[in-house]
Design an enzyme around this catalytic site. Structure first.
Site, PDB file in Angstrom:
ATOM      1  N   ASP A 203       0.873  -1.177   0.000  1.00 20.26           N
ATOM      2  CA  ASP A 203       0.000   0.000   0.000  1.00 20.26           C
ATOM      3  C   ASP A 203       0.907   1.222   0.000  1.00 20.26           C
ATOM      4  O   ASP A 203       2.138   1.101   0.095  1.00 20.26           O
ATOM      5  CB  ASP A 203      -0.941  -0.001   1.201  1.00 20.26           C
ATOM      6  N   GLY A 229       4.124   1.258  -1.756  1.00 17.56           N
ATOM      7  CA  GLY A 229       4.038   1.468  -3.194  1.00 17.56           C
ATOM      8  C   GLY A 229       2.596   1.586  -3.638  1.00 17.56           C
ATOM      9  O   GLY A 229       1.660   1.402  -2.857  1.00 17.56           O
ATOM     10  N   PHE A 231      -0.578   0.477  -6.287  1.00 16.73           N
ATOM     11  CA  PHE A 231      -1.018  -0.624  -7.140  1.00 16.73           C
ATOM     12  C   PHE A 231      -1.212  -0.183  -8.588  1.00 16.73           C
ATOM     13  O   PHE A 231      -1.605  -0.981  -9.433  1.00 16.73           O
ATOM     14  CB  PHE A 231      -2.279  -1.314  -6.611  1.00 16.73           C
ATOM     15  N   HIS A 249     -14.014  -1.389  -5.733  1.00 15.53           N
ATOM     16  CA  HIS A 249     -15.197  -0.529  -5.686  1.00 15.53           C
ATOM     17  C   HIS A 249     -14.844   0.944  -5.502  1.00 15.53           C
ATOM     18  O   HIS A 249     -15.686   1.822  -5.702  1.00 15.53           O
ATOM     19  CB  HIS A 249     -16.139  -0.969  -4.551  1.00 15.53           C
TER      20      HIS A 249
END
Length: 360
Positions: A203, A229, A231, A249
């Site tokens: 994350d 980091g 995604f 979502h």
């Protein structure tokens, strides 16, 4: 001709309860003050309780009486308050405590006050209020609010783990990458249940700062690497399982597809991607996913998706949806690579955790 409205006082009462924000805000303040923690050993006079939590006795009485009328706390004798079953989960030591779940965060509240903008335009109220800033970008400059948000998001993990873990088949998995891991409480629970499993938490750097302590308290730090980091950048390669819990979502289709394509580029041909999300269904049944869909609209710019929408999203990213397992909280969607990654399969087959326990 106009149809004469039906007189139904029960409906008026119910709508008043549903539309009220006084009770929800008061609950959140009681969480901030940790009132329930002070009542664990039994009821207390409000002057004692107020002194312990740093509140005005008369004002605290008014708040507690409002909640007691709804079954949250009880006034056992005049100005003496105790816990009720409905108040028990507000305790910090409750196995499924929701105390951290209800923070009063001004950036969120200002955004909800502009929900009309979202419904009229389809744009986020958060961006409208905060000068176009995305929700998660805001936290990079506001570390206190970042911690409160992550603790709120992760406070439901014990309940989600209890409901979702039986649907997660990790018996043969040895390496897992938690994409968008937060502080790591969810994967810590998985590692506790699966002793042969090693994991990487990934994350943003300002998010994962608390992860090493979370993993250490769970006794699994030696089987988990923490990486700061995004995604949207290349992901750790060659894991057995890539986990995305309540990530997709938050994003519109373009960005959601980009995240999944990064997973596909990192995955081996026999890797699996596991998505833990609410799946929307048509109809009038009560569905948490439908409520969270409005939150995604107002704050994040994403949405809750239906099964066909998930299939299309995964197909665009090079995956095939293999199965969906509903649970009492969320659904577990499992997908496998269907075609080579768009830019060539970068998977190396290397273990995802080459140096378990190393933090970064």
């Amino acid at each position: 001709m106009p149809v004469t409205p039906r007189i139904d006082l029960a409906s008026v009462t119910r709508l008043t309860e549903l539309a009220d924000y006084i009770v929800p805000f008061t609950i959140r303040v009681m969480c901030d003050l940790a009132v329930a923690d002070q009542l664990i050993e039994g009821p207390l006079p409000v002057d004692v309780l107020a002194r312990r939590v740093g509140a005005d006795p008369a004002a605290l009485t008014r708040g507690l009486r409002a909640l007691a009328g709804r079954g949250i706390f009880t006034e056992v004798t005049p100005e003496v308050f105790g816990l009720t079953p409905l108040a028990e989960p507000l305790r910090s030591d409750h196995p499924f405590s929701v105390r951290e779940c209800f923070p009063l965060m001004p950036p969120d509240i200002y955004s909800w006050a502009r929900l009309t903008h979202s419904l009229r335009t389809g744009e986020t109220a958060f961006g409208h209020v905060h000068g176009g800033t995305r929700y998660y970008d805001h936290f990079a400059d506001h570390p206190y609010e970042c911690v409160r948000f992550e603790r709120s998001a992760e406070s439901v993990n014990p309940f989600v783990l209890r409901t979702v873990a039986p649907a997660l088949d990790l018996r043969t998995a040895r390496t897992l990458v938690d994409v968008g891991s937060g502080h790591g409480t969810f994967v810590a629970g998985l590692l506790t249940r699966h002793r042969e499993l090693h994991a990487i938490l990934l994350d943003l750097p300002h998010v994962v700062t608390e992860a090493p302590d979370v993993l250490a308290r769970a006794g699994v730090a030696d089987r988990c690497e923490v990486r700061g980091g995004s995604f949207f950048d290349p992901l750790p390669e060659g894991a057995d399982v890539y986990l995305l819990k309540t990530i997709i979502h938050d994003w519109p289709d373009e960005q959601a597809t980009a995240i999944l394509r990064n997973v596909r580029a990192a995955a081996r041909p026999d890797s699996r991607v596991v998505i833990v999300e609410s799946v929307s269904r048509y109809g009038n049944h009560d569905d948490t996913g439908k409520v969270m869909d409005v939150k995604a609209l107002a704050l994040f710019g994403g949405r809750t998706r239906t099964e066909p929408e998930f299939r299309a999203l995964l197909d665009d990213a090079g995956f095939r949806l293999a199965r969906i397992t509903p649970t009492s909280s969320m659904s577990v969607l499992e997908a496998v690579p269907a075609v080579p990654a768009p830019d060539g399969d970068r998977a190396t087959g290397r273990p995802a955790v080459a140096a378990a326990g190393r933090t970064a």
